[in-house]
Design a protein around this motif. Structure first.
Motif, PDB file in Angstrom:
ATOM      1  N   THR A 127     -80.238  12.259  21.686  1.00  0.00           N
ATOM      2  CA  THR A 127     -80.230  11.430  22.891  1.00  0.00           C
ATOM      3  C   THR A 127     -81.303  11.818  23.905  1.00  0.00           C
ATOM      4  N   GLU A 159     -84.052   8.151  33.389  1.00  0.00           N
ATOM      5  CA  GLU A 159     -83.923   8.826  32.097  1.00  0.00           C
ATOM      6  C   GLU A 159     -83.595  10.305  32.283  1.00  0.00           C
ATOM      7  N   GLU A 163     -80.162  12.508  31.113  1.00  0.00           N
ATOM      8  CA  GLU A 163     -80.210  13.758  30.365  1.00  0.00           C
ATOM      9  C   GLU A 163     -79.504  14.877  31.127  1.00  0.00           C
ATOM     10  N   TRP A 166     -75.765  15.068  30.709  1.00  0.00           N
ATOM     11  CA  TRP A 166     -75.307  15.740  29.495  1.00  0.00           C
ATOM     12  C   TRP A 166     -75.189  17.240  29.731  1.00  0.00           C
TER      13      TRP A 166
END
Length: 303
Positions: A127, A159, A163, A166
């Motif tokens: 991902t 983006e 990230e 996560w």
């Protein structure tokens, strides 16, 4: 302030001089470094790569996270193995950057001081734009440490924010269990509390990588949401922990992006921050000639 000695490898943070060839016995040393296209120039010349290895050898690091290893996958990764052998280190399986133009990542460790417990070269299941590696290891007998290494997306703040979402679970305890975590790499954003750069000095077609778009359709301040989110989750900036001004890591290479700012970090989570011994950015004439990013060093003392 950052200055150099005659070799170009000695820096000072204004309070404590950090000799690249020495570290306090028992401390663990981690390094992150974006090599700029693997140290290979557009004409195929590799003098930068060779000098980068020489410089990294001077750091005597236990762990080195490398980004942008373009073309290092050629010929059975001979460049990675050559660098590791020259440094007296061992590479973990590289993190492949399938969507990031072959800008692969690698983590090298010194077998004399580091014990690897487990490792995932694709910890986020594909991902991340450039990938995410995760290693659990012990350095010099210190308690188990999770090392996350990545290169966050350069294309824009949305983006990078996805990230960072996560990664937030690593900021503190997870399911009631303390976890010691550092996050190393080119995070493509300024720090949560870094001074606002003057982005008007770079072309508009490059500003979208850095800035919010306002409701009026103009560029606003830096989109630093990813670093703000990591900070709120418990990740600490070593320079803030030590009370030091955050040094630049980029902004000196290309006339198109001649704005001093920071993109490269080794962040420590809540269970590691109290053990930060020293932090430095190696900003010298010698290191500025090797890449468009400067290397970052973090020393951790045993709890």
């Amino acid at each position: 302030m950052v200055i150099s000695d005659a070799t170009g490898w000695l820096v000072t943070d204004g309070r404590t001089t950090i000799d690249a060839r020495r570290q306090v016995a028992g401390n663990a040393r981690l390094v992150t470094y974006n090599t700029l296209t693997g140290g290979i120039d557009s004409d195929g010349g590799e003098w930068r790569r060779q000098r980068q290895i020489e410089f990294l050898a001077s750091l005597d690091a236990d762990i080195i996270a490398l980004q942008e290893l373009r073309r290092w996958d050629e010929g059975g990764w001979w460049r990675l193995w050559g660098a590791a052998n020259a440094l007296g280190m061992v590479p973990l399986p590289p993190v492949l950057s399938a969507r990031g133009r072959g800008n692969h990542l690698a983590l090298l460790y010194r077998p004399a001081t580091v014990r690897i417990d487990d490792y995932e070269p694709d910890a986020a299941g594909g991902t991340f734009h450039h990938g995410l590696g995760r290693a659990r290891l012990s350095i010099k007998g210190q308690p188990l440490l999770t090392v996350l290494f990545t290169h966050l997306c350069v294309l824009g703040g949305a983006e990078r924010y996805a990230e960072a979402q996560w990664l937030t679970g690593y900021g503190g305890a997870y399911e009631g269990e303390p976890q010691r975590v550092v996050l190393a790499g080119d995070l493509n954003s300024i720090g949560a509390n870094d001074p606002e750069p003057d982005w008007s000095r770079i072309p508009a077609n490059l500003r979208s990588r850095h800035c919010h778009l306002t409701a009026g359709g103009t560029f606003g301040d830096t989109d630093r949401r990813a670093l703000q989110l990591l900070s709120l989750a418990g990740f600490r900036d070593p320079f803030e922990v030590l009370g030091q001004a955050a040094p630049r890591t980029v902004g000196y290479w290309s006339p198109q992006e001649a704005v001093d700012h920071r993109r490269d970090f080794i962040l420590a989570n809540a269970h590691v921050a109290d053990h930060i011994a020293a932090a430095a950015v190696h900003d010298t004439k010698a290191t500025r000639a090797l890449s468009d990013h400067l290397p970052v060093v973090l020393d951790l003392q045993a709890p």
